[in-house]
Design a protein around this motif. Structure first.
Motif: not given
Ligand SMILES: [Zn+2]
Length: 344
Positions: A265, A268, A272-273, A276
Motif C-alpha cells: 500500500c 501507509c 495498515g490504513c 488497504c
Molecule cells: Zn494502507
C-alpha cells in the motif's frame, strides 16, 4: 376618362417617388392597380363610352398600368438594394474579435492506462491482440477448462445473445484463440486489452462493463519465477520503484497453480490504513501457470510447453493510481472528471 387615367398615373408616380419603404410601395400597388383600385374604378365607366372610344381608353389604361407597375418594380428594387447595403454596413465583421474556443479532446483515462501498459509489454516483446466482444461459449468458458455446469461459471454470469453466444466475461478467450491459431507450433507472448461484461449490479466497485488486459506467455521451460519477474517489472513501472509485491494462492480453472497478486500500500507503506483495509497490501491482479489441460485443448504439448497467464483490470489500476473512489465515474461521461487527466 382619359384625363382621369393620366391624373392617376401622375399621382401614383409622385407617391412612389416619396415612398420610403416597401410598405409605402405596397400601398401604391393596392390603391392604383388592385382589384378594387382607382384604375379599375375608372374603367367601370367604360360602358358609357362609344364603340370608337373604348379601344383607345383600353389601350391607355393598359399603358398607365404598365407604367405604374414598372415604376413600382424599379422603386422596390432600389429600396431593397439600399436595405441590403444598410444591413451589410451594420454587420461588418470585426476581425479583431477573439474566435470561439475549440475544445481539444483527449484520450479517456482508461485508454491512457491501457496504452501505458501496452507500451510496457511491447517493450518486453509482447504482441497486442484484440478479440471479439461477442464470444462463443466455447472460447469464453470451455476452452479455458470451464465446461458447462462448472461451478466457477457462476462468478461470471454474462449477457447471453443465444445459448452459445455471449458478451465475453473476460479477455481470456484470446488466450485460447491465439494458441489455437498457432496449433501448438510456436511460442507466444501476447496481451489482449479490451472491454468485458458481467451481470453485476453497478455500485462503487462493480460495473456491468469494465476493461481487462489479459497476458499470456507460452514457451519451452517457462517457470513461475518468470511470471514473478515480469509482474515485478510491471508493478515498478506502473506504481513506482519502491512498491513490493506478494503472491497469495488462489483458484482459476485455467491456471494451475493460481495466484492473486498484491502490491504494498502506497498510502501507509505497509503499516495498515483504510485504503488497504489495514492489511498493508492491495490486490491488483490474478495470474498463474497455464493449466496443462488448456494447453492441450489448444494443441500444445504440455510436456514440452509451459506458460503463464495473468489478467488485470485497468479500471482498478487507474482507481489505485489516481485515488478514484467510484468505478462508475469511468462510464458516466462527466466532463469535469475526464478533463482532469488531460491537464495532468
Ligand atoms: Zn494502507
Amino acid at each position: 376618362m382619359k384625363e382621369q387615367l393620366q391624373t392617376l398615373e401622375k399621382e401614383a408616380i409622385a407617391k412612389l417617388h416619396d415612398a420610403n419603404d416597401l410598405k409605402d410601395i405596397q400601398a401604391v400597388q393596392v390603391t392604383y392597380l388592385g382589384r378594387k383600385g382607382s384604375i379599375t374604378e375608372v374603367l367601370r365607366g367604360m360602358g358609357k363610352l362609344s364603340k370608337e372610344e373604348r379601344p383607345v381608353i383600353g389601350e391607355l389604361a393598359n399603358k398607365v398600368r404598365t407604367t405604374i407597375q414598372e415604376a413600382i418594380d424599379g422603386k422596390k428594387e432600389k429600396l431593397e438594394q439600399e436595405e441590403l447595403e444598410k444591413q451589410l454596413q451594420k454587420e461588418t465583421i470585426d476581425v479583431t474579435l477573439p474566435g470561439r474556443p475549440v475544445h481539444v479532446a483527449g484520450s479517456h483515462i482508461l485508454t491512457s492506462i491501457i496504452e501505458e501498459i501496452e507500451d510496457l509489454f511491447i517493450g518486453l516483446g509482447y504482441e497486442v491482440k484484440e478479440g471479439p466482444e461477442v464470444e462463443t461459449d466455447y472460447y469464453n468458458f470451455e476452452a479455458l477448462n470451464l465446461p458447462k455446469g462448472h461451478p466457477a461459471r457462476d462468478m461470471q454470469d454474462s449477457f447471453y445473445i443465444t445459448n452459445e453466444l455471449l458478451l465475453r466475461t473476460h479477455t481470456s478467450p484470446m488466450q485460447a484463440r491465439t494458441m489455437r491459431a498457432l496449433e501448438g507450433t510456436e511460442p507466444i507472448r501476447m496481451i489482449c486489452p479490451g472491454k468485458v461484461y458481467r451481470r453485476d449490479n453497478d455500485d462503487a466497485t462493480h460495473s456491468h462493463q469494465f476493461t481487462q488486459i489479459e497476458g499470456l506467455y507460452v514457451d519451452k521451460d517457462v517457470r513461475m519465477s518468470d511470471l514473478k519477474g515480469t509482474l515485478h517489472l510491471f508493478v515498478q513501472k506502473m506504481f513506482g520503484e519502491d512498491r513490493e509485491l506478494r503472491f497469495r494462492p488462489s483458484f482459476f480453472p485455467f491456471t494451475e497453480p493460481s495466484v492473486e497478486m498484491d502490491i504494498s500500500c502506497k498510502v501507509c507503506s505497509g503499516a495498515g490504513c483504510s485504503v488497504c483495509k489495514q492489511s498493508g497490501w492491495i490486490e491488483i491482479l490474478g495470474a498463474g501457470m497455464v493449466h496443462p489441460k488448456v494447453l492441450e485443448m489448444a494443441g500444445y504439448d504440455s510436456k514440452v510447453y509451459t506458460g503463464f497467464a495473468f489478467g488485470m483490470g485497468p479500471d482498478r489500476i487507474a482507481m489505485l493510481k489516481y485515488g478514484i473512489d467510484d468505478i462508475r465515474r469511468f462510464y458516466t461521461d462527466d466532463i469535469r472528471f475526464l478533463k482532469q487527466f488531460h491537464e495532468a
